[in-house]
Design a protein around this motif. Structure first.
Motif, short mmCIF file in Angstrom:
data_model
loop_
_atom_site.label_atom_id
_atom_site.label_comp_id
_atom_site.label_asym_id
_atom_site.label_seq_id
_atom_site.Cartn_x
_atom_site.Cartn_y
_atom_site.Cartn_z
N ILE A 60 0.84 -1.20 0.00
CA ILE A 60 0.00 0.00 0.00
C ILE A 60 0.88 1.26 0.00
N ILE A 61 1.95 1.24 0.76
CA ILE A 61 2.88 2.38 0.78
C ILE A 61 3.52 2.54 -0.60
N PHE A 62 3.91 1.44 -1.22
CA PHE A 62 4.49 1.50 -2.56
C PHE A 62 3.48 2.06 -3.56
N SER A 63 2.22 1.66 -3.43
CA SER A 63 1.20 2.18 -4.34
C SER A 63 1.01 3.68 -4.15
N LEU A 64 1.17 4.15 -2.92
CA LEU A 64 1.12 5.58 -2.67
C LEU A 64 2.27 6.28 -3.39
N CYS A 65 3.45 5.69 -3.36
CA CYS A 65 4.59 6.26 -4.09
C CYS A 65 4.32 6.30 -5.59
N LEU A 66 3.69 5.27 -6.12
CA LEU A 66 3.34 5.27 -7.55
C LEU A 66 2.34 6.38 -7.86
N SER A 67 1.38 6.59 -6.99
CA SER A 67 0.40 7.67 -7.19
C SER A 67 1.07 9.04 -7.12
N LEU A 68 2.00 9.20 -6.19
CA LEU A 68 2.74 10.46 -6.11
C LEU A 68 3.55 10.70 -7.37
N TYR A 69 4.16 9.65 -7.92
CA TYR A 69 4.92 9.79 -9.14
C TYR A 69 4.01 10.14 -10.32
N ALA A 70 2.83 9.54 -10.37
CA ALA A 70 1.87 9.87 -11.43
C ALA A 70 1.46 11.34 -11.33
N LEU A 71 1.25 11.82 -10.11
CA LEU A 71 0.93 13.25 -9.93
C LEU A 71 2.09 14.13 -10.37
N HIS A 72 3.29 13.70 -10.08
CA HIS A 72 4.47 14.45 -10.51
C HIS A 72 4.52 14.54 -12.04
N ILE A 73 4.24 13.45 -12.71
CA ILE A 73 4.20 13.46 -14.18
C ILE A 73 3.15 14.45 -14.67
N GLN A 74 1.96 14.38 -14.11
CA GLN A 74 0.89 15.29 -14.54
C GLN A 74 1.24 16.75 -14.25
N ARG A 75 1.88 16.99 -13.14
CA ARG A 75 2.27 18.36 -12.81
C ARG A 75 3.30 18.89 -13.79
N ARG A 76 4.29 18.05 -14.11
CA ARG A 76 5.31 18.47 -15.09
C ARG A 76 4.68 18.74 -16.45
N GLN A 77 3.72 17.90 -16.85
CA GLN A 77 3.07 18.09 -18.14
C GLN A 77 2.22 19.36 -18.15
N ALA A 78 1.63 19.70 -17.01
CA ALA A 78 0.83 20.93 -16.93
C ALA A 78 1.72 22.16 -17.04
N LEU A 79 2.93 22.07 -16.47
CA LEU A 79 3.85 23.20 -16.53
C LEU A 79 4.56 23.29 -17.87
N CYS A 80 4.86 22.15 -18.46
CA CYS A 80 5.57 22.09 -19.75
C CYS A 80 4.81 21.16 -20.68
N PRO A 81 3.87 21.66 -21.46
CA PRO A 81 3.06 20.79 -22.34
C PRO A 81 3.87 19.97 -23.34
N GLU A 82 5.09 20.37 -23.63
CA GLU A 82 5.91 19.59 -24.57
C GLU A 82 6.40 18.27 -23.98
N LEU A 83 6.20 18.05 -22.69
CA LEU A 83 6.61 16.81 -22.03
C LEU A 83 5.51 15.75 -22.05
N GLU A 84 4.66 15.74 -23.03
CA GLU A 84 3.52 14.82 -23.06
C GLU A 84 3.89 13.39 -23.39
N GLY A 85 5.15 13.08 -23.57
CA GLY A 85 5.56 11.73 -23.92
C GLY A 85 5.36 10.70 -22.84
N GLN A 86 5.45 11.11 -21.59
CA GLN A 86 5.31 10.17 -20.48
C GLN A 86 3.86 10.10 -20.03
N ASP A 87 3.38 8.89 -19.83
CA ASP A 87 1.99 8.67 -19.46
C ASP A 87 1.90 8.26 -17.99
N ALA A 88 1.03 8.91 -17.25
CA ALA A 88 0.85 8.60 -15.83
C ALA A 88 -0.09 7.41 -15.61
#
Length: 129
Positions: A26-54
């Protein structure tokens, strides 16, 4: 009699070890969710980074949570069955409440996983067809 108590203790320790493992998942899954949020945040700030999928990270995290909660639901069922045969009313009531709580949390995780799969990004759904 002592041998039976030792066997029970070993069984309880085994159950605790499994619980620790599933809590770590469950803790590891939380880390995965945090990483997915990090990806989405980066994509929101830099739309050219759309290559990585959360989505794969969210899916894996949700599946790990659902499986882990299934384990805890099984523990709650076993505890409920064990206390149902006893004379302690408070223990029976507590086991029933814990069973309902575990069931509802597990169902919530299933609903979230189903929603995630239904609302996956359109480009992933079009690749598989």
């Amino acid at each position: 009699m002592e041998q039976k108590e030792n066997a029970q203790l070993c069984q309880q320790l085994k159950s605790l070890d499994h619980s620790i493992f599933f809590l770590l998942l469950i803790i590891f899954s939380l880390c995965l969710s945090l990483y997915a949020l990090h990806i989405q945040r980066r994509q929101a700030l830099c739309p050219e980074l759309e290559g990585q999928d959360a989505f794969p990270f969210r899916l894996c995290g949700s599946a790990l949570v659902t499986g882990s909660l299934g384990f805890f639901l099984c523990l709650a069922v076993a505890n409920w069955r064990q206390t149902a045969q006893g004379q302690n009313c408070a223990a029976r009531r507590s086991a029933g409440v814990n069973l309902w709580a575990s069931l509802l949390v597990f169902l919530a995780a299933l609903l979230r996983l189903g929603d995630l799969l239904e609302n996956r990004p359109a480009e992933i759904g079009s690749d598989s067809t």
